[in-house]
Design a protein around this motif. Structure first.
Motif, mmCIF file in Angstrom:
data_model
loop_
_atom_site.group_PDB
_atom_site.id
_atom_site.type_symbol
_atom_site.label_atom_id
_atom_site.label_comp_id
_atom_site.label_asym_id
_atom_site.label_seq_id
_atom_site.Cartn_x
_atom_site.Cartn_y
_atom_site.Cartn_z
ATOM 1 N N ASN A 141 0.843 -1.192 0.000
ATOM 2 C CA ASN A 141 0.000 0.000 0.000
ATOM 3 C C ASN A 141 0.879 1.244 0.000
ATOM 4 O O ASN A 141 2.091 1.153 0.192
ATOM 5 C CB ASN A 141 -0.895 0.017 1.256
ATOM 6 C CG ASN A 141 -2.268 -0.571 0.984
ATOM 7 O OD1 ASN A 141 -2.557 -1.032 -0.115
ATOM 8 N ND2 ASN A 141 -3.107 -0.572 2.000
ATOM 9 N N ARG A 142 0.248 2.397 -0.192
ATOM 10 C CA ARG A 142 0.990 3.664 -0.078
ATOM 11 C C ARG A 142 0.567 4.392 1.191
ATOM 12 O O ARG A 142 -0.484 4.116 1.780
ATOM 13 C CB ARG A 142 0.745 4.522 -1.317
ATOM 14 C CG ARG A 142 1.466 3.978 -2.548
ATOM 15 C CD ARG A 142 1.335 4.922 -3.719
ATOM 16 N NE ARG A 142 1.949 4.360 -4.919
ATOM 17 C CZ ARG A 142 3.235 4.520 -5.248
ATOM 18 N NH1 ARG A 142 4.041 5.229 -4.475
ATOM 19 N NH2 ARG A 142 3.704 3.972 -6.354
ATOM 20 N N LEU A 143 1.436 5.339 1.578
ATOM 21 C CA LEU A 143 1.232 6.050 2.846
ATOM 22 C C LEU A 143 -0.175 6.632 2.973
ATOM 23 O O LEU A 143 -0.815 6.504 4.023
ATOM 24 C CB LEU A 143 2.285 7.163 2.978
ATOM 25 C CG LEU A 143 2.277 7.894 4.316
ATOM 26 C CD1 LEU A 143 2.680 6.964 5.449
ATOM 27 C CD2 LEU A 143 3.202 9.097 4.265
ATOM 28 N N SER A 144 -0.670 7.274 1.922
ATOM 29 C CA SER A 144 -1.962 7.969 2.041
ATOM 30 C C SER A 144 -3.138 7.005 2.169
ATOM 31 O O SER A 144 -4.248 7.434 2.486
ATOM 32 C CB SER A 144 -2.175 8.899 0.848
ATOM 33 O OG SER A 144 -2.575 8.154 -0.285
ATOM 34 N N ASP A 145 -2.897 5.711 1.911
ATOM 35 C CA ASP A 145 -3.982 4.742 2.113
ATOM 36 C C ASP A 145 -4.394 4.685 3.590
ATOM 37 O O ASP A 145 -5.559 4.409 3.910
ATOM 38 C CB ASP A 145 -3.560 3.355 1.617
ATOM 39 C CG ASP A 145 -3.380 3.329 0.100
ATOM 40 O OD1 ASP A 145 -4.152 4.019 -0.600
ATOM 41 O OD2 ASP A 145 -2.461 2.627 -0.382
ATOM 42 N N ILE A 146 -3.418 4.964 4.467
ATOM 43 C CA ILE A 146 -3.723 4.968 5.915
ATOM 44 C C ILE A 146 -4.681 6.119 6.228
ATOM 45 O O ILE A 146 -5.760 5.919 6.803
ATOM 46 C CB ILE A 146 -2.419 5.101 6.735
ATOM 47 C CG1 ILE A 146 -1.505 3.890 6.498
ATOM 48 C CG2 ILE A 146 -2.746 5.259 8.222
ATOM 49 C CD1 ILE A 146 -0.124 4.007 7.158
#
Ligand code: MF3
Ligand code: CO
Length: 252
Positions: A141-146
């Motif tokens: 996943n990428r950071l902004s998915d959090i």
């Protein structure tokens, strides 16, 4: 630069975070109408030192206490005081510990006595937002998915996410890269990798997202006076999924 941790470093972080988990369990158990929050701070500091750790927030950039205590419209970084808690309040408690060179950081919000339906819903939404944020912290996943996961839960519940404060990497420093906003479009930012250790910490307001810092230079409050809640866990990203290092009763 994002520092990746090896399994022994993650074990060290886990030990620090388990002290934090025990401190938060103990102070939560003391929350009741009539309790004063300076007493909670004293308990937290004593337990931490007895466990061989150092309170991480005490003196951090001049913060004057070990436990951040934020009541009702206070968002984060509130000061413990002799003012007594009363039924209907919600109280956020954020604690950090430094053990053997590694940091732990976690926060919870608990009700005092009987609270409003709105307060219950706010706590539930913030807790679920943290859970979903953690669930999005997986390799690939990428950071902004959090942040996107957090924001989706919060806004579906009709509340708003604080923009001014963010989560963070954690390890040999309390605050490492990356910064972790609790909002955003999915699929942006750095790719999540095994060995990243992150403090994910949604701060959620019942009203608007805007906050301001009081004259004391620390206490952040909602600008509109609405209630605010805060939950935080330190996690490690493993190939098998996110491991919650600050989980009460042992990491999961
Ligand atoms: N969990 C908060 C943070 O990561 C607590 C910091 S309080 C401070 O920023 F006093 F240390 F600033
Ligand atoms: Co933090």
């Amino acid at each position: 630069m994002v520092v990746l941790k090896s399994s022994w470093e993650i074990a060290k972080l886990e030990a620090a975070n388990q002290i934090v988990a025990k401190v938060l369990a103990a102070v939560s158990a003391q929350v009741a109408p009539g309790a004063d929050t300076l007493g909670l701070n004293e308990l937290a500091e004593r337990m931490c030192r007895e466990a061989g750790a150092v309170p991480a927030f005490l003196g951090y950039r001049g913060y004057p206490y070990s436990l951040c205590v934020s009541v009702n419209q206070e968002v984060v970084h509130g000061f413990p005081s002799r003012r007594k808690l009363k039924s209907g309040d919600i109280v956020s408690m954020d604690f950090g510990a430094l053990l053997d060179g590694f940091y732990g950081d976690s926060a919870i919000t608990v009700p005092v006595g009987q609270v409003s339906d709105q307060a219950e819903l706010l706590l539930d939404a913030t807790r679920l937002a943290l859970e979903q944020g953690i669930a999005a912290a997986v390799v690939g996943n990428r950071l902004s998915d959090i942040g996107h996961a957090v924001q989706s839960v919060v806004e579906q519940a009709g509340f708003s996410v604080v923009r001014k404060f963010v989560g963070h990497g954690i390890g040999r420093e309390l605050h490492e890269e990356p910064q972790i906003p609790n909002y955003g479009r999915p699929g942006r930012g750095i790719r999540l990798l095994e060995g990243m250790t992150l403090a994910i910490e949604p701060m959620v307001n019942a009203g608007g997202h805007d906050v301001k810092v009081l004259e004391d230079g620390w206490t952040a409050v909602t600008t509109d006076g609405s209630l605010s809640a805060h939950f935080e866990h330190t996690i490690a990203i493993l190939e098998s999924g996110p491991k919650v290092l600050s989980a009460p009763g042992g990491s999961v």
